[in-house]
Design a protein around this motif. Structure first.
Motif, PDB file in Angstrom:
ATOM      1  N   GLU A 194       7.462   8.828  18.046  1.00 48.81           N
ATOM      2  CA  GLU A 194       8.330   8.520  16.947  1.00 48.81           C
ATOM      3  C   GLU A 194       9.641   7.976  17.263  1.00 48.81           C
ATOM      4  O   GLU A 194      10.238   8.269  18.291  1.00 48.81           O
ATOM      5  N   ARG A 222      -2.075  12.333  18.762  1.00 50.52           N
ATOM      6  CA  ARG A 222      -0.855  12.170  19.276  1.00 50.52           C
ATOM      7  C   ARG A 222      -0.368  10.807  18.905  1.00 50.52           C
ATOM      8  O   ARG A 222      -1.048   9.880  18.297  1.00 50.52           O
ATOM      9  N   VAL A 255       6.755   6.437  12.789  1.00 51.97           N
ATOM     10  CA  VAL A 255       5.441   7.248  13.723  1.00 51.97           C
ATOM     11  C   VAL A 255       4.575   6.214  14.082  1.00 51.97           C
ATOM     12  O   VAL A 255       3.953   5.581  13.153  1.00 51.97           O
ATOM     13  N   HIS A 311       5.855  12.231   2.824  1.00 50.53           N
ATOM     14  CA  HIS A 311       7.156  12.798   3.658  1.00 50.53           C
ATOM     15  C   HIS A 311       7.841  11.352   3.726  1.00 50.53           C
ATOM     16  O   HIS A 311       7.389  10.249   3.249  1.00 50.53           O
ATOM     17  N   ARG A 370      -0.302  18.614  14.820  1.00 48.35           N
ATOM     18  CA  ARG A 370       0.378  19.866  14.241  1.00 48.35           C
ATOM     19  C   ARG A 370       1.674  19.558  13.351  1.00 48.35           C
ATOM     20  O   ARG A 370       2.513  20.261  13.022  1.00 48.35           O
ATOM     21  N   HIS A 371       1.915  18.048  13.051  1.00 42.28           N
ATOM     22  CA  HIS A 371       3.286  17.504  12.537  1.00 42.28           C
ATOM     23  C   HIS A 371       2.733  17.134  11.014  1.00 42.28           C
ATOM     24  O   HIS A 371       1.678  16.519  10.756  1.00 42.28           O
ATOM     25  N   PRO A 372       3.538  17.100  10.083  1.00 44.83           N
ATOM     26  CA  PRO A 372       3.404  16.824   8.677  1.00 44.83           C
ATOM     27  C   PRO A 372       3.033  15.383   8.659  1.00 44.83           C
ATOM     28  O   PRO A 372       2.064  14.887   7.807  1.00 44.83           O
ATOM     29  N   ALA A 373       3.575  14.579   9.575  1.00 45.02           N
ATOM     30  CA  ALA A 373       3.315  13.021   9.783  1.00 45.02           C
ATOM     31  C   ALA A 373       1.847  12.772   9.951  1.00 45.02           C
ATOM     32  O   ALA A 373       1.340  11.896   9.554  1.00 45.02           O
ATOM     33  N   LEU A 396       4.915  13.033  19.630  1.00 42.72           N
ATOM     34  CA  LEU A 396       4.629  13.809  18.581  1.00 42.72           C
ATOM     35  C   LEU A 396       3.159  14.267  18.723  1.00 42.72           C
ATOM     36  O   LEU A 396       2.059  13.580  19.253  1.00 42.72           O
ATOM     37  N   ARG A 397       2.651  15.610  18.340  1.00 37.23           N
ATOM     38  CA  ARG A 397       1.544  16.216  18.199  1.00 37.23           C
ATOM     39  C   ARG A 397       1.058  15.911  16.877  1.00 37.23           C
ATOM     40  O   ARG A 397       1.444  16.713  15.940  1.00 37.23           O
ATOM     41  N   LEU A 398       0.520  14.959  16.534  1.00 38.68           N
ATOM     42  CA  LEU A 398       0.075  14.765  15.079  1.00 38.68           C
ATOM     43  C   LEU A 398      -0.604  15.434  14.254  1.00 38.68           C
ATOM     44  O   LEU A 398      -0.571  15.888  13.268  1.00 38.68           O
ATOM     45  N   ARG A 409       8.906   9.685   6.364  1.00 36.43           N
ATOM     46  CA  ARG A 409       8.629   8.800   7.597  1.00 36.43           C
ATOM     47  C   ARG A 409       7.835   7.577   7.216  1.00 36.43           C
ATOM     48  O   ARG A 409       7.020   7.415   6.128  1.00 36.43           O
TER      49      ARG A 409
END
Ligand SMILES: Cc1cc2nc3c(=O)[nH]c(=O)nc-3n(C[C@H](O)[C@H](O)[C@H](O)COP(=O)(O)OP(=O)(O)OC[C@H]3O[C@@H](n4cnc5c(N)ncnc54)[C@H](O)[C@@H]3O)c2cc1C
Length: 515
Positions: free
Chosen positions: A152, A149, A97, A254, A136-139, A132-134, A256
């Motif tokens: 990945e 943003r 990421v 996570h 909204r993303h677990p990462a 990626l929309r960070l 990643r």
């Protein structure tokens, strides 16, 4: 191991290799597989130097695109799936990421770089790059909220020191002789052969061998071998660049990895490590000391902590560092001004004067490209070696490394079979052992029918059976070999447990010698 009767032609090796890092062992595997009689000497343990101190990525190297290293990046990207397929136990895919922010290269440039990354080297199984929309993303969760943003992309992880041991193991199974704790102190040309003087680092006992060709794969000691072992006064164009990593307790939940850019423009990684930890690195600075003494400095620890704290919500402080390691890249000195700009590509120099045995010197390289480096080395040496064609060029990318004889995408299914067969193993142990040894887990477990049959547990989940296997099959001679290179169990053992491992190794070695 192959026989070596002094005085007869049997005692002459086709190829002698100084250095049991990834390059020496990679060349040995390829050469032995083609039918050559190969000898490798390593003055310490296999992978004791640079090849156990890498970031452990099989990667194209996104940032090398900026230096127009397209050849290197293409070759490295292609190697990702090749290496994953031949060693699916110790190599696996990872998603990286890359949080985007104003201080970074512009988004269009990153998109272009990632587009090239996706398309330069063939990619069949690794998933493609995406945005990626960070927020909204677990990462994005462990990161500061300013990072909304990102991108990945895919690369692979490798257990670097195990990769070296498995190359050595395969070389030996194909007829090579690999000796550790054996320093080459002198190499000279005589009667159209190389004469090597070796010294057993533990007993001091000398040994002489002869070979038709020689490879200097001494990594950070490449110049030392040129000047002290070969007694050649020509300059050896090597640039030693130190890189250090820190390990903390797990920083995020996570699987990643992160690729971050520091305020000085350098990139570094934060990678899930050994289930319960996070690996953060690396630094990049010229090094002028003894490579055996390289050590992370407080300033490097500070630098990595500060860099990571710029991204993570919770600051990382030096007191969170549970372990660190440092290594020296033996880069080819291409005259670049900054350490991070020096080429990561390998350079092979052949010295083959008329009617004299040939010598090849290895500069630079990456774990990622060691297999291709070995192919190039053997292509250059071919006119100076006996014709040997047991296997075609490129075979090392098709035949699995020891324990890797299962489909690259079938790790979980194979692990489930292992768990079923050895239902007495705790789940984490079954997974750790299958990750480390792949199908060679069966050799380690042998006839054991229940957990106690593996002998006493010496610390964490390390049993006597595993120690014995490592002594028997992977050149382990000390607790450190086992705890910091064949595994990373050193992260989990107390001083008392380390002493118990050392005693167990000593017993296993003594029994082997007596047998
Ligand atoms: C911080 C850092 C991060 C890195 N990250 C990555 C990465 O993520 N991915 C990647 O692909 N690459 C990475 N690399 C690069 C990679 O680790 C190196 O290119 C590679 O390990 C070099 O291997 P080598 O065999 O040439 O050297 P080494 O592994 O150092 O092996 C040389 C060996 O020669 C032995 N030796 C020396 N002199 C003698 C003698 N006289 N007799 C007998 N033996 C001798 C030494 O003991 C040593 O074990 C990284 C490197 C560093 C330092």
């Amino acid at each position: 191991m192959s026989s070596n009767t002094p005085g007869s032609d049997e005692s002459i090796f086709d190829l002698a290799i100084i250095g049991g890092g990834i390059n020496g062992c990679g060349i040995a595997r390829d050469a032995a597989g083609r039918g050559l009689k190969v000898f490798v000497c390593e003055k310490s343990d296999l992978a004791s130097a640079t090849s156990s101190s890498s970031t452990k990525l099989i990667h194209g190297g996104l940032r090398y695109l900026e230096y127009y290293e397209f050849r290197l990046v293409r070759e490295a990207l292609t190697e990702r799936e090749v290496m994953w397929s031949v060693a699916p136990h110790i190599i696996w895919p990872l998603r990286f990421v890359l949080p985007h922010h104003k201080g970074l290269r512009p988004a269009w440039l990153l998109r272009l770089g990632l587009f090239l990354y996706d398309h330069l080297g063939g990619r069949k199984y690794l998933p493609a790059t995406r945005s990626l929309r960070l927020d909204r993303h677990p990462a994005g969760a462990p990161l500061k909220p300013i990072y909304t943003r990102g991108f990945e992309y895919s690369d692979c992880w490798v257990e670097d020191a195990r990769l070296v041991a498995l190359n050595a193991r395969d070389a030996v199974e194909k007829g090579a002789e690999v000796v550790t704790r054996m320093r080459c102190s002198r190499a000279e040309r005589k009667d159209n052969l190389w004469h090597l003087t070796l010294v057993d680092e533990r007993s001091g006992a000398p040994r002489e061998i002869r070979a038709r060709a020689l490879v200097n794969a001494a990594g950070p000691w490449v110049a030392d071998v040129v000047h002290s072992v070969l007694r050649d006064n020509h300059p050896a164009p090597v640039r030693l660049v130190q890189g250090s990593h820190i390990v903390t307790k797990r920083l995020f939940d996570h699987d990643r990895c992160y690729i971050f850019q520091n305020s000085d423009g350098r990139i570094f990684f934060a990678i899930p490590y050994e289930r319960d930890f996070t690996l953060v690195g690396t630094t990049d600075q010229d090094y002028h000391g003894d490579p055996a003494q390289v050590k992370i400095s407080p300033a490097e620890i500070e630098y990595l902590c500060k860099g990571a704290s710029d991204y993570f919500k919770k600051p990382i402080t030096p007191d969170q560092v549970v372990w660190s390691y440092s290594g020296v890249r033996p880069l080819y000195d291409d005259g670049a001004s900054a350490a991070q700009a020096a080429t990561r590509d390998y350079v092979l120099k052949l010295d083959a004067p008329e009617s004299q045995p040939a010598m090849l010197t290895v500069y630079g390289g990456k774990i990622t490209t060691y297999r291709r480096l070995a192919e190039s080395a053997l292509a250059m040496l071919a006119p100076h070696l006996p014709a040997a064609s047991k296997r075609p060029i490129g075979w090392t990318g098709k035949e699995p490394l020891p324990g890797g004889d299962f489909k690259m995408t079938a790790f979980d299914a194979e692990l489930a079979r292992v768990k079923e067969r050895y239902s007495f193993l705790p789940d984490v142990t079954a997974r750790r052992l299958f990750r480390a040894y792949g199908t060679r887990i069966h050799d380690l477990i042998g006839t054991a029918k229940q957990y106690p049959d593996l002998g006493p547990v010496l610390g964490a989940d390390l049993t006597e059976a595993e120690v014995r296997y490592l002594v028997r099959a992977e050149w382990a001679m000390t607790a450190e070999d086992i705890l910091w290179r064949r595994s990373k169990l050193g992260l989990r053992l107390s001083a008392q447990e380390v002493a118990a491992v050392q005693e167990c190794v000593a017993r296993a070695l003594a029994e082997r010698q007596a047998a």
